[in-house]
Design a protein around this motif. Structure first.
Motif, PDB file in Angstrom:
ATOM      1  N   ALA A 105       9.320   4.526   4.999  1.00 56.21           N
ATOM      2  CA  ALA A 105       9.219   5.771   4.220  1.00 56.21           C
ATOM      3  C   ALA A 105      10.354   6.025   3.472  1.00 56.21           C
ATOM      4  CB  ALA A 105       9.069   6.983   5.198  1.00 56.21           C
ATOM      5  N   GLY A 106      10.119   6.470   2.040  1.00 53.00           N
ATOM      6  CA  GLY A 106      11.117   7.134   1.088  1.00 53.00           C
ATOM      7  C   GLY A 106      10.999   8.634   1.310  1.00 53.00           C
ATOM      8  N   PHE A 107      11.659   9.252   0.296  1.00 57.26           N
ATOM      9  CA  PHE A 107      11.676  10.479   0.131  1.00 57.26           C
ATOM     10  C   PHE A 107      10.111  11.277  -0.467  1.00 57.26           C
ATOM     11  CE2 PHE A 107      12.153  14.823  -2.005  1.00 57.26           C
ATOM     12  CZ  PHE A 107      12.568  15.388  -0.674  1.00 57.26           C
ATOM     13  N   GLU A 108       9.720  10.566  -1.247  1.00 58.94           N
ATOM     14  CA  GLU A 108       8.290  10.665  -2.001  1.00 58.94           C
ATOM     15  C   GLU A 108       7.076   9.725  -1.403  1.00 58.94           C
ATOM     16  OE1 GLU A 108       8.813  10.382  -6.114  1.00 58.94           O
ATOM     17  OE2 GLU A 108      10.517  11.925  -6.255  1.00 58.94           O
ATOM     18  N   THR A 109       7.437   8.856  -0.894  1.00 64.53           N
ATOM     19  CA  THR A 109       6.260   7.717  -0.643  1.00 64.53           C
ATOM     20  C   THR A 109       6.387   7.237   0.813  1.00 64.53           C
ATOM     21  OG1 THR A 109       7.534   5.949  -1.451  1.00 64.53           O
ATOM     22  CG2 THR A 109       5.903   7.283  -2.984  1.00 64.53           C
ATOM     23  N   PHE A 110       5.270   6.730   1.384  1.00 67.98           N
ATOM     24  CA  PHE A 110       5.140   5.965   2.771  1.00 67.98           C
ATOM     25  C   PHE A 110       4.573   4.668   2.327  1.00 67.98           C
ATOM     26  CE2 PHE A 110       3.669   5.161   6.818  1.00 67.98           C
ATOM     27  CZ  PHE A 110       4.722   5.776   7.592  1.00 67.98           C
ATOM     28  N   VAL A 111       5.241   3.602   2.641  1.00 71.99           N
ATOM     29  CA  VAL A 111       4.635   2.321   2.202  1.00 71.99           C
ATOM     30  C   VAL A 111       4.528   1.127   3.177  1.00 71.99           C
ATOM     31  CG1 VAL A 111       5.272   0.326   0.619  1.00 71.99           C
ATOM     32  CG2 VAL A 111       6.280   2.583   0.147  1.00 71.99           C
ATOM     33  N   PHE A 112       3.181   0.517   3.122  1.00 61.55           N
ATOM     34  CA  PHE A 112       3.167  -0.705   4.028  1.00 61.55           C
ATOM     35  C   PHE A 112       3.251  -1.547   3.112  1.00 61.55           C
ATOM     36  CE2 PHE A 112       0.529   2.758   5.878  1.00 61.55           C
ATOM     37  CZ  PHE A 112       0.701   2.537   7.217  1.00 61.55           C
ATOM     38  N   ILE A 158       0.953  -1.111   0.114  1.00 65.96           N
ATOM     39  CA  ILE A 158       0.035   0.038  -0.134  1.00 65.96           C
ATOM     40  C   ILE A 158       0.921   1.402   0.121  1.00 65.96           C
ATOM     41  CG2 ILE A 158      -1.787   1.203   1.309  1.00 65.96           C
ATOM     42  CD1 ILE A 158      -2.729  -1.387   2.264  1.00 65.96           C
ATOM     43  N   ILE A 159       1.019   1.932  -1.228  1.00 68.84           N
ATOM     44  CA  ILE A 159       1.688   3.173  -1.152  1.00 68.84           C
ATOM     45  C   ILE A 159       1.086   4.209  -1.373  1.00 68.84           C
ATOM     46  CG2 ILE A 159       3.625   3.947  -2.904  1.00 68.84           C
ATOM     47  CD1 ILE A 159       3.967   1.335  -3.977  1.00 68.84           C
ATOM     48  N   LEU A 160       1.503   5.206  -0.400  1.00 63.49           N
ATOM     49  CA  LEU A 160       1.002   6.568  -0.233  1.00 63.49           C
ATOM     50  C   LEU A 160       1.895   7.749  -0.834  1.00 63.49           C
ATOM     51  CD1 LEU A 160      -0.095   6.041   3.152  1.00 63.49           C
ATOM     52  CD2 LEU A 160      -1.605   6.458   1.599  1.00 63.49           C
ATOM     53  N   ARG A 161       1.322   8.345  -2.028  1.00 65.14           N
ATOM     54  CA  ARG A 161       2.148   9.307  -2.834  1.00 65.14           C
ATOM     55  C   ARG A 161       2.271  10.427  -1.932  1.00 65.14           C
ATOM     56  NH1 ARG A 161      -1.148   8.396  -8.311  1.00 65.14           N
ATOM     57  NH2 ARG A 161      -2.654   8.260  -6.791  1.00 65.14           N
ATOM     58  N   CYS A 162       3.367  11.195  -2.145  1.00 64.77           N
ATOM     59  CA  CYS A 162       3.586  12.648  -1.539  1.00 64.77           C
ATOM     60  C   CYS A 162       3.433  12.508   0.071  1.00 64.77           C
ATOM     61  CB  CYS A 162       2.851  13.562  -2.076  1.00 64.77           C
ATOM     62  SG  CYS A 162       3.175  15.270  -1.671  1.00 64.77           S
ATOM     63  N   LEU A 216      -3.141  -6.394   9.290  1.00 64.73           N
ATOM     64  CA  LEU A 216      -2.564  -4.955   8.832  1.00 64.73           C
ATOM     65  C   LEU A 216      -3.814  -4.023   9.106  1.00 64.73           C
ATOM     66  CD1 LEU A 216      -1.294  -2.780   7.052  1.00 64.73           C
ATOM     67  CD2 LEU A 216      -2.411  -3.905   4.806  1.00 64.73           C
ATOM     68  N   LYS A 217      -5.079  -4.506   8.958  1.00 65.69           N
ATOM     69  CA  LYS A 217      -6.236  -3.775   9.613  1.00 65.69           C
ATOM     70  C   LYS A 217      -6.334  -3.226  10.875  1.00 65.69           C
ATOM     71  CE  LYS A 217     -11.505  -3.792   9.457  1.00 65.69           C
ATOM     72  NZ  LYS A 217     -12.477  -4.364   9.225  1.00 65.69           N
ATOM     73  N   GLU A 218      -5.707  -4.163  11.654  1.00 62.54           N
ATOM     74  CA  GLU A 218      -5.770  -3.744  13.032  1.00 62.54           C
ATOM     75  C   GLU A 218      -4.300  -2.785  13.269  1.00 62.54           C
ATOM     76  OE1 GLU A 218      -5.241  -6.863  16.082  1.00 62.54           O
ATOM     77  OE2 GLU A 218      -6.838  -8.005  15.028  1.00 62.54           O
ATOM     78  N   LEU A 219      -3.331  -2.855  12.669  1.00 64.59           N
ATOM     79  CA  LEU A 219      -2.281  -1.945  12.708  1.00 64.59           C
ATOM     80  C   LEU A 219      -2.809  -0.607  12.298  1.00 64.59           C
ATOM     81  CD1 LEU A 219       0.612  -1.158  13.225  1.00 64.59           C
ATOM     82  CD2 LEU A 219       1.116  -1.923  10.809  1.00 64.59           C
ATOM     83  N   LEU A 220      -3.483  -0.511  11.246  1.00 61.21           N
ATOM     84  CA  LEU A 220      -3.848   0.808  10.465  1.00 61.21           C
ATOM     85  C   LEU A 220      -5.034   1.490  11.762  1.00 61.21           C
ATOM     86  CD1 LEU A 220      -4.575  -0.064   6.866  1.00 61.21           C
ATOM     87  CD2 LEU A 220      -2.686   1.059   7.927  1.00 61.21           C
TER      88      LEU A 220
END
Length: 412
Positions: free
Chosen positions: A83-90, A32-36, A106-110
């Motif tokens: 976390a990278g520079f542009e993205t945050f990844v699960f 699961i990749i979150l941009r910016c 994963l749902k519990e973690l979120l």
């Protein structure tokens, strides 16, 4: 084996899914990749994105770090955040039979991350310990200082791990706020594959994502490296000079000339033995064990960078040779033999870069992320194969900005 671009609609938001079914092993993997949402969003709190990712690796409040990890390990499930520079990844992977359980974890973690004072102090201690060890890592020091030179007055000048002062200043409220501000549906991309049907995957995914807020789409800002040709020297007790160099590269992540950049970068310094820089600095002069350079082209920043180590007394000569080689490369371009050798390697080694599911999914994601259609990499190979020496040298000569070098050095 090929990737497909699908989507899933959650709370009114259409989220792209890059997917490949692969049945050779009974394994399912997903990101699961979150941009910016990476370090570019740290603002004045250097290291916040990476710190938040490390906090999420402490499990849930309900189970705590140890019990959460034990439940994953008992079922051979991998679940981590970075976390990278542009993205945050699960990132999650498991055996096919354990995938529903892994998604429930994963749902519990979120929903219930272990954002407690105890976890905060633990992660602070670990991060400060790591930063303390970096004080004697001269490659790290030279690299960080190079970014400060070529990306002055931009978020790129800040270390993604933060520094001692910024980490000590972080609070639980800072972490919680960053997490809730960036965990949303509007900036999400899913990358997944393995021994599972796309509809079955969507069903498991929907149960996880429906608990998340919609959020607002964030726009990634591009930062240009500067060509001010600055130099910085840090003095340490070392027998070697650690030399990092960099310059602007006027290219975007969706540039149609990216295949020419790959070939030029390979010839100049990315190929190891046989590269222009290696031949000049090591083979002919014996000044370094290795030297490397590359073109780094991203959505948020682009630059030409490189590094080498040499004896302290040879530092100035090594810098002079680096400058001369790059000047000559831009002025006169590559040779026919260099182009042919580059083609042989880049085309011949392609199967090695496409062996595993992880490799293929990562490549597909970056094709999509950079604005190309899936399968763009195959087109790149065809263009490289057809590239003429005249076309390559016209490209090289157009990018004289890479001669505007800044040097960051650690020496005694």
């Amino acid at each position: 084996m090929s990737q497909s671009l699908d989507s899933i609609k959650v709370n009114g938001v259409s989220i792209p899914i890059i997917f490949e079914k692969e049945t050779h092993l009974p394994i399912v993997t997903a990101q699961i990749i979150l941009r910016c949402s990476g370090s570019i969003e740290d603002g004045k709190q250097s290291g916040l994105a990476r710190f938040t990712a490390n906090m999420l690796n402490e499990g849930t409040k309900k189970l705590g770090s140890v019990a959460f990890s034990e439940q994953l390990e008992e079922r051979a499930i991998h679940l981590s955040t970075h976390a990278g520079f542009e993205t945050f990844v699960f990132e999650i992977s498991s055996l096919k039979e354990q995938f529903p359980y892994s998604m429930s974890m994963l749902k519990e973690l979120l929903m219930d991350p272990n954002f407690t004072q105890e976890s905060l102090l633990k992660v602070k201690s670990q991060t400060l310990g790591m930063l303390s060890s970096k004080e004697s890592d001269f490659d790290y020091i030279a690299n960080i200082n190079l970014k400060k030179l070529i990306y002055k007055n931009t978020p790129m000048q800040e270390p993604t791990a933060g520094d001692s002062a910024s980490i000590k200043a972080l609070t639980l409220d800072d972490v919680t706020h960053f997490y809730h501000e960036h965990l949303d549906l509007s900036n999400m991309v899913i990358v997944a594959g393995g021994d599972i049907d796309i509809q079955a995957f969507k069903k498991e995914l929907m149960d996880v994502l429906k608990v998340l807020p919609v959020g607002a789409k964030r726009q990634l800002v591009h930062f240009d490296a500067n060509g001010d040709e600055n130099n910085q020297t840090v003095h340490k007790e070392t027998e070697q000079a650690y030399i990092y160099f960099g310059a602007p590269l006027d290219m975007s992540s969706s540039d149609s000339d990216d295949y020419k950049s790959k070939v030029a970068s390979f010839i100049l310094g990315e190929s190891g033995f046989g590269s222009r820089l290696m031949e000049a600095v090591r083979v002919k002069k014996g000044l370094a064990y290795s030297i490397y350079s590359r073109n780094s082209i991203n959505k948020s920043h682009s630059a030409f960078t490189g590094y080498l180590q040499t004896k302290n007394e040879n530092r100035k000569e090594a810098e002079r040779i680096v400058k001369n080689v790059i000047d000559d490369f831009v002025k006169n371009g590559a040779t026919k033999d260099e182009l042919e050798q580059a083609k042989k390697f880049l085309l011949g080694s392609e199967p090695l870069r496409n062996e595993t599911l992880s490799q293929r999914l990562n490549r597909a994601f970056f094709e999509y992320y950079r604005g190309f259609k899936l399968g763009h990499s195959k087109e790149i190979l065809e263009k490289i194969d057809a590239l003429s020496l005249g076309e390559l040298n016209a490209f090289i000569k157009k990018h004289r900005e890479i001669t505007q070098l800044s040097f960051s050095v650690v020496t005694n």
